[in-house]
Design a protein around this motif. Sequence first.
Motif, short mmCIF file in Angstrom:
data_model
loop_
_atom_site.label_atom_id
_atom_site.label_comp_id
_atom_site.label_asym_id
_atom_site.label_seq_id
_atom_site.Cartn_x
_atom_site.Cartn_y
_atom_site.Cartn_z
N MET A 1 0.82 -1.26 -0.19
CA MET A 1 0.08 -0.03 -0.13
C MET A 1 0.82 1.23 -0.07
O MET A 1 1.80 1.21 0.59
N ALA A 2 0.34 2.30 -0.73
CA ALA A 2 1.40 3.67 -0.88
C ALA A 2 1.12 4.28 0.50
O ALA A 2 0.19 4.18 1.15
N GLU A 3 2.27 4.93 0.63
CA GLU A 3 2.47 5.74 1.70
C GLU A 3 1.57 7.26 1.65
O GLU A 3 1.67 7.75 0.66
N ILE A 4 0.80 7.21 2.56
CA ILE A 4 -0.13 8.48 2.66
C ILE A 4 0.51 9.43 3.11
O ILE A 4 0.54 9.56 4.58
N THR A 5 1.20 10.50 2.78
CA THR A 5 1.69 11.62 3.10
C THR A 5 0.99 12.80 3.60
O THR A 5 -0.25 13.13 2.99
N ALA A 6 1.33 13.55 4.51
CA ALA A 6 0.34 14.79 4.97
C ALA A 6 0.30 15.83 3.90
O ALA A 6 -0.48 16.51 3.65
N ALA A 7 1.26 15.82 2.91
CA ALA A 7 1.58 16.68 1.76
C ALA A 7 0.30 16.20 0.94
O ALA A 7 -0.42 17.17 0.27
N ALA A 8 0.10 15.11 0.76
CA ALA A 8 -0.91 14.68 -0.19
C ALA A 8 -2.34 14.66 0.38
O ALA A 8 -3.16 15.18 -0.52
N VAL A 9 -2.47 14.59 1.57
CA VAL A 9 -3.75 14.81 2.38
C VAL A 9 -3.88 16.45 2.21
O VAL A 9 -5.23 16.80 1.81
N LYS A 10 -3.05 17.26 2.39
CA LYS A 10 -3.27 18.61 2.38
C LYS A 10 -3.68 19.24 0.72
O LYS A 10 -4.38 19.98 0.62
N ASP A 11 -3.08 18.45 0.18
CA ASP A 11 -3.20 18.99 -1.59
C ASP A 11 -4.67 18.56 -1.74
O ASP A 11 -5.43 19.29 -2.35
N LEU A 12 -5.17 17.10 -1.35
CA LEU A 12 -6.36 16.98 -1.72
C LEU A 12 -7.63 17.61 -1.06
O LEU A 12 -8.64 17.80 -1.50
N ARG A 13 -7.15 17.85 0.22
CA ARG A 13 -8.06 18.96 0.94
C ARG A 13 -8.42 20.33 0.49
O ARG A 13 -9.49 20.81 0.43
N GLU A 14 -7.20 20.83 -0.24
CA GLU A 14 -7.20 22.13 -0.93
C GLU A 14 -7.88 21.89 -2.02
O GLU A 14 -8.77 22.95 -2.76
N LYS A 15 -7.82 20.83 -2.72
CA LYS A 15 -8.74 20.66 -4.25
C LYS A 15 -10.00 20.39 -4.13
O LYS A 15 -10.88 20.75 -5.09
N SER A 16 -10.32 19.58 -2.99
CA SER A 16 -11.70 18.98 -2.76
C SER A 16 -12.74 19.95 -1.86
O SER A 16 -13.88 19.96 -1.90
N GLY A 17 -11.99 20.67 -0.82
CA GLY A 17 -12.74 21.07 0.03
C GLY A 17 -13.20 20.28 1.29
O GLY A 17 -14.13 20.61 2.20
N ALA A 18 -13.04 18.87 1.04
CA ALA A 18 -13.36 17.87 2.17
C ALA A 18 -12.43 18.07 3.41
O ALA A 18 -11.42 18.90 3.32
N GLY A 19 -13.13 17.61 4.41
CA GLY A 19 -12.11 17.40 5.88
C GLY A 19 -10.89 16.80 5.72
O GLY A 19 -10.75 15.84 4.79
N MET A 20 -10.06 16.87 6.62
CA MET A 20 -8.81 16.39 6.67
C MET A 20 -8.96 14.94 6.74
O MET A 20 -8.12 14.11 5.86
N MET A 21 -9.77 14.22 7.77
CA MET A 21 -9.72 12.86 8.07
C MET A 21 -10.58 12.27 6.70
O MET A 21 -10.01 11.18 6.30
N ASP A 22 -11.37 12.84 6.08
CA ASP A 22 -12.14 12.42 5.08
C ASP A 22 -10.90 12.18 3.70
O ASP A 22 -11.25 11.32 2.97
N CYS A 23 -10.24 13.40 3.58
CA CYS A 23 -9.22 13.21 2.36
C CYS A 23 -8.12 12.07 2.74
O CYS A 23 -7.66 11.23 1.78
N LYS A 24 -7.68 11.79 4.23
CA LYS A 24 -7.02 10.72 4.38
C LYS A 24 -7.52 9.48 3.99
O LYS A 24 -7.00 8.54 3.62
N LYS A 25 -8.73 9.33 4.45
CA LYS A 25 -9.59 8.17 4.23
C LYS A 25 -9.65 7.83 2.67
O LYS A 25 -9.46 6.58 2.14
N ALA A 26 -10.05 8.88 1.84
CA ALA A 26 -9.98 8.82 0.25
C ALA A 26 -8.66 8.16 -0.27
O ALA A 26 -8.74 7.36 -1.06
N LEU A 27 -7.74 8.98 0.25
CA LEU A 27 -6.32 8.52 -0.35
C LEU A 27 -6.13 7.10 0.09
O LEU A 27 -5.34 6.21 -0.77
N THR A 28 -6.48 6.62 1.21
CA THR A 28 -6.12 5.20 1.81
C THR A 28 -7.02 4.31 0.72
O THR A 28 -6.43 3.30 0.41
N GLU A 29 -8.35 4.59 0.63
CA GLU A 29 -9.06 3.76 -0.29
C GLU A 29 -8.63 3.57 -1.71
O GLU A 29 -8.78 2.71 -2.35
#
Length: 309
Positions: A1-29
């Motif tokens: 499984m790919a490593e989910i970095t804080a930078a990736a979570v931050k980037d997805l959060r800025e693009k989507s407007g979704a919450g931090m934990m939702d972005c982390k879960k999305a990247l994990t999925e």
Amino acid sequence: MAEITAAAVKDLREKSGAGMMDCKKALTEANGDMDAAMDWLRTKGLAAAAKKSSRTAAEGLIGVAVAGPKGAAIEVNSETDFVAKNDQFQSFVRDVTAVALELGDDIATIKAASLGDKTVEEVLTNNIATIGENQAVRRAKRLEVSQGAVIPYVHNQQSPGLGKIGVLVALESDAGVDVLEPLGKQIAMHIAAAFPLALDESGLDQSVIERERAIATEKASESGKPADIVAKMVEGSIKKFAKENALLSQLFVMDGKTPVADVVAKAGKDAGTTIVLKDYVRFQLGEGIEKEASDFAAEVAATAGIKAN
């Protein structure tokens, strides 16, 4: 499984407007795939918050809550008054008001606080997606006295503790609640009606004073009177403005002739103790927000894909 970095979570959060934990879960999925993670958020209705967050939110509710010597007021905005009647939105405003009562009025601290298994900000983002309108925790204020009471008042209350104008009055005294609550309620009603700009004249915003001075100077200059008379007219106007806009010097709306400071002093004398009006809060929904002008016919036409006449 790919490593989910804080930078990736931050980037997805800025693009989507979704919450931090939702972005982390999305990247994990999505095993770290940004596009797949965005699609996952969209399927859950969470990425929609990004587009909605650009729309003006000037409706909503003011929430107030008190607990003995502490009180908090908060403004949570939505785009339409219809959402303010939504049970989910009202419940959120109550919850966030309780957070402010406990933690204080710093918005960043409030947004980072826990509500169940999510933060306030994450719940807000989810509400934007599920309710379908932009929403925002705009401002908060907490008052506290060493002894005494903070008395709440909501004008045109829509639901317990929620409305369009919320007021808190902080009275510091060893007098009983039987004295402080009715006094505080009357002062709070005065504040709702009279809209003071500060507790006393020294607290008035100097930029507001200077703007009034400029207006008074222009008006006085048009009188054609000598410069020294004009100067006195200007100072007289400023003193009148300050007196009429500072709470303690305003004439009490209940009788139209007694300064609020004197009302408080008399209440203390009658109770055989000292009562100090320490501070107040008056939040009116949407004040200071520039609302977007809209052409309803054009909006309907645009949604239908036709040209409006």
